[in-house]
Design an enzyme around this catalytic site. Sequence first.
Site, PDB file in Angstrom:
ATOM      1  N   GLY A 161     -37.241 -17.840 -10.196  1.00 51.76           N
ATOM      2  CA  GLY A 161     -37.585 -16.430 -10.305  1.00 51.76           C
ATOM      3  C   GLY A 161     -36.707 -15.723 -11.306  1.00 51.76           C
ATOM      4  O   GLY A 161     -37.059 -15.555 -12.475  1.00 51.76           O
ATOM      5  N   SER A 162     -35.490 -15.348 -10.857  1.00 50.94           N
ATOM      6  CA  SER A 162     -34.653 -14.516 -11.725  1.00 50.94           C
ATOM      7  C   SER A 162     -34.207 -15.223 -12.992  1.00 50.94           C
ATOM      8  O   SER A 162     -34.035 -14.583 -14.028  1.00 50.94           O
ATOM      9  CB  SER A 162     -33.462 -13.964 -10.945  1.00 50.94           C
ATOM     10  OG  SER A 162     -32.945 -14.926 -10.084  1.00 50.94           O
ATOM     11  N   HIS A 169     -45.712 -19.475  -9.074  1.00 47.58           N
ATOM     12  CA  HIS A 169     -45.339 -19.432  -7.659  1.00 47.58           C
ATOM     13  C   HIS A 169     -45.492 -17.997  -7.146  1.00 47.58           C
ATOM     14  O   HIS A 169     -44.973 -17.048  -7.745  1.00 47.58           O
ATOM     15  CB  HIS A 169     -43.892 -19.916  -7.535  1.00 47.58           C
ATOM     16  CG  HIS A 169     -43.370 -20.022  -6.146  1.00 47.58           C
ATOM     17  ND1 HIS A 169     -43.627 -21.101  -5.333  1.00 47.58           N
ATOM     18  CD2 HIS A 169     -42.566 -19.197  -5.422  1.00 47.58           C
ATOM     19  CE1 HIS A 169     -43.004 -20.944  -4.170  1.00 47.58           C
ATOM     20  NE2 HIS A 169     -42.357 -19.784  -4.198  1.00 47.58           N
ATOM     21  N   ASP A 179     -44.954 -15.516  -3.983  1.00 44.62           N
ATOM     22  CA  ASP A 179     -44.224 -15.344  -2.728  1.00 44.62           C
ATOM     23  C   ASP A 179     -44.815 -14.218  -1.889  1.00 44.62           C
ATOM     24  O   ASP A 179     -44.694 -13.045  -2.241  1.00 44.62           O
ATOM     25  CB  ASP A 179     -42.761 -15.000  -3.022  1.00 44.62           C
ATOM     26  CG  ASP A 179     -41.988 -16.197  -3.549  1.00 44.62           C
ATOM     27  OD1 ASP A 179     -41.961 -17.233  -2.861  1.00 44.62           O
ATOM     28  OD2 ASP A 179     -41.427 -16.096  -4.661  1.00 44.62           O
ATOM     29  N   GLY A 239     -32.740 -13.996  -6.517  1.00 37.55           N
ATOM     30  CA  GLY A 239     -31.410 -13.757  -7.061  1.00 37.55           C
ATOM     31  C   GLY A 239     -30.250 -14.219  -6.210  1.00 37.55           C
ATOM     32  O   GLY A 239     -29.114 -13.794  -6.428  1.00 37.55           O
ATOM     33  N   GLY A 268     -32.422 -19.952  -6.353  1.00 37.86           N
ATOM     34  CA  GLY A 268     -31.223 -20.166  -7.159  1.00 37.86           C
ATOM     35  C   GLY A 268     -31.367 -21.244  -8.223  1.00 37.86           C
ATOM     36  O   GLY A 268     -30.372 -21.834  -8.645  1.00 37.86           O
ATOM     37  N   MET A 319     -44.514 -12.206   1.521  1.00 37.18           N
ATOM     38  CA  MET A 319     -43.552 -11.915   2.601  1.00 37.18           C
ATOM     39  C   MET A 319     -44.092 -10.794   3.463  1.00 37.18           C
ATOM     40  O   MET A 319     -44.607  -9.806   2.939  1.00 37.18           O
ATOM     41  CB  MET A 319     -42.220 -11.468   2.007  1.00 37.18           C
ATOM     42  CG  MET A 319     -41.610 -12.445   1.032  1.00 37.18           C
ATOM     43  SD  MET A 319     -40.032 -11.802   0.456  1.00 37.18           S
ATOM     44  CE  MET A 319     -39.575 -13.066  -0.726  1.00 37.18           C
ATOM     45  N   MET A 378     -36.246 -24.999   0.878  1.00 30.12           N
ATOM     46  CA  MET A 378     -35.605 -23.738   0.481  1.00 30.12           C
ATOM     47  C   MET A 378     -34.126 -23.985   0.214  1.00 30.12           C
ATOM     48  O   MET A 378     -33.422 -24.541   1.062  1.00 30.12           O
ATOM     49  CB  MET A 378     -35.738 -22.685   1.590  1.00 30.12           C
ATOM     50  CG  MET A 378     -37.126 -22.081   1.774  1.00 30.12           C
ATOM     51  SD  MET A 378     -37.823 -21.221   0.342  1.00 30.12           S
ATOM     52  CE  MET A 378     -36.527 -20.075  -0.114  1.00 30.12           C
ATOM     53  N   MET A 396     -44.260 -16.659   3.432  1.00 30.34           N
ATOM     54  CA  MET A 396     -43.101 -16.418   4.303  1.00 30.34           C
ATOM     55  C   MET A 396     -43.553 -15.385   5.326  1.00 30.34           C
ATOM     56  O   MET A 396     -43.193 -14.206   5.267  1.00 30.34           O
ATOM     57  CB  MET A 396     -41.919 -15.924   3.463  1.00 30.34           C
ATOM     58  CG  MET A 396     -41.288 -17.059   2.656  1.00 30.34           C
ATOM     59  SD  MET A 396     -40.258 -16.480   1.290  1.00 30.34           S
ATOM     60  CE  MET A 396     -41.514 -16.205   0.073  1.00 30.34           C
ATOM     61  N   SER A 400     -41.494 -17.845 -10.402  1.00 29.34           N
ATOM     62  CA  SER A 400     -41.872 -17.024  -9.249  1.00 29.34           C
ATOM     63  C   SER A 400     -42.091 -15.593  -9.708  1.00 29.34           C
ATOM     64  O   SER A 400     -41.171 -14.955 -10.235  1.00 29.34           O
ATOM     65  CB  SER A 400     -40.756 -17.066  -8.207  1.00 29.34           C
ATOM     66  OG  SER A 400     -40.952 -15.998  -7.296  1.00 29.34           O
ATOM     67  N   ASP A 455     -36.771 -24.264  -4.082  1.00 34.54           N
ATOM     68  CA  ASP A 455     -36.991 -22.833  -4.287  1.00 34.54           C
ATOM     69  C   ASP A 455     -35.739 -22.055  -3.892  1.00 34.54           C
ATOM     70  O   ASP A 455     -35.333 -22.065  -2.725  1.00 34.54           O
ATOM     71  CB  ASP A 455     -38.189 -22.404  -3.424  1.00 34.54           C
ATOM     72  CG  ASP A 455     -38.597 -20.954  -3.626  1.00 34.54           C
ATOM     73  OD1 ASP A 455     -37.995 -20.261  -4.462  1.00 34.54           O
ATOM     74  OD2 ASP A 455     -39.538 -20.524  -2.924  1.00 34.54           O
ATOM     75  N   PHE A 508     -35.406 -13.090  -0.417  1.00 34.94           N
ATOM     76  CA  PHE A 508     -34.985 -12.338  -1.594  1.00 34.94           C
ATOM     77  C   PHE A 508     -34.743 -13.270  -2.783  1.00 34.94           C
ATOM     78  O   PHE A 508     -34.276 -14.405  -2.593  1.00 34.94           O
ATOM     79  CB  PHE A 508     -33.681 -11.568  -1.313  1.00 34.94           C
ATOM     80  CG  PHE A 508     -33.840 -10.569  -0.203  1.00 34.94           C
ATOM     81  CD1 PHE A 508     -34.302  -9.287  -0.469  1.00 34.94           C
ATOM     82  CD2 PHE A 508     -33.562 -10.928   1.113  1.00 34.94           C
ATOM     83  CE1 PHE A 508     -34.480  -8.370   0.570  1.00 34.94           C
ATOM     84  CE2 PHE A 508     -33.741 -10.015   2.153  1.00 34.94           C
ATOM     85  CZ  PHE A 508     -34.193  -8.735   1.879  1.00 34.94           C
ATOM     86  N   HIS A 525     -46.623 -19.324  -1.550  1.00 32.00           N
ATOM     87  CA  HIS A 525     -45.551 -19.590  -0.577  1.00 32.00           C
ATOM     88  C   HIS A 525     -45.599 -18.476   0.466  1.00 32.00           C
ATOM     89  O   HIS A 525     -45.198 -17.338   0.187  1.00 32.00           O
ATOM     90  CB  HIS A 525     -44.207 -19.615  -1.322  1.00 32.00           C
ATOM     91  CG  HIS A 525     -43.016 -19.816  -0.449  1.00 32.00           C
ATOM     92  ND1 HIS A 525     -41.729 -19.600  -0.898  1.00 32.00           N
ATOM     93  CD2 HIS A 525     -42.890 -20.220   0.845  1.00 32.00           C
ATOM     94  CE1 HIS A 525     -40.874 -19.858   0.083  1.00 32.00           C
ATOM     95  NE2 HIS A 525     -41.550 -20.228   1.146  1.00 32.00           N
TER      96      HIS A 525
END
Length: 228
Positions: free
Chosen positions: A199-200, A33, A35, A147, A179, A37, A139, A68, A10, A177, A145, A66
């Site tokens: 992502g993170s 990916h 995102d 992380g 964690g 928002m 999800m 949102m 992401s 998606d 957010f 994605h």
Amino acid sequence: MTQRTLIAPSILAADFANLAADVARADNADWLHIDVMDGHFVPNLSFGLPVAKSLLPHTDKHLDVHLMIEDPQRWAPDYAADFDSVTFHLEAVEDIDAAVELAQELRAKGTKAGVSIKPKTAVEPLLDHLASFDQILVMSVEPGFGGQKFMPEVLSKVEALRSRIDADGLDTLIEIDGGIGVETAEQSAAAGVDVYVAGSSVYGANDPAAAVDAIRQAADGATGATAR
Ligand code: DX5
Ligand code: ZN
């Protein structure tokens, strides 16, 4: 179709001032990916169509949007021409019929259509409509957010999706998606996930490509799959 292993970093966790370079740092990924928002559907604002489109000349990967956002009927079709898959939230449309209708419109415009559910949204309403979607994004954190901590309780929804997709012989993909890292990818693979958004754990690593490989290995290890 049999379960797959597709890793989708992401770019929310990438360096927004160096997006093209960060995309190249995870060149061994399968998808990318993106995102979007709007600060309304989720309490955070990322970027919209112009920034997403700025990536197009820099990669030939499957670009997975994605959304949102509120009012996806208004905005999602604008992404269909340029992106490989476009996912909107079930919570952002009136009901399942509206979701199926929007997915049809997206497919007609030439993209894969996805629908996403937040951690507290039940999966049951989707189960009789899986053929209308190319991917279901579960999800595993509250959207908004990067992380955040993975919520293992959503895996029962993945299991329900896997059973129905396999029983009906569909090729709808299950995407997770939030964690996702080595350990949670392994749990997700065991529950039946095909697409791993991270992502993170990818862009927070010193070596994003090594992080992608580690997630892939963990997922494949849990399913015995090697398919890509
Ligand atoms: C969260 C986004 C995710 C986010 C995941 O609302 O949809 O795609 O980038 O970030 P991590 O992998 O850090 O949980
Ligand atoms: Zn996402």
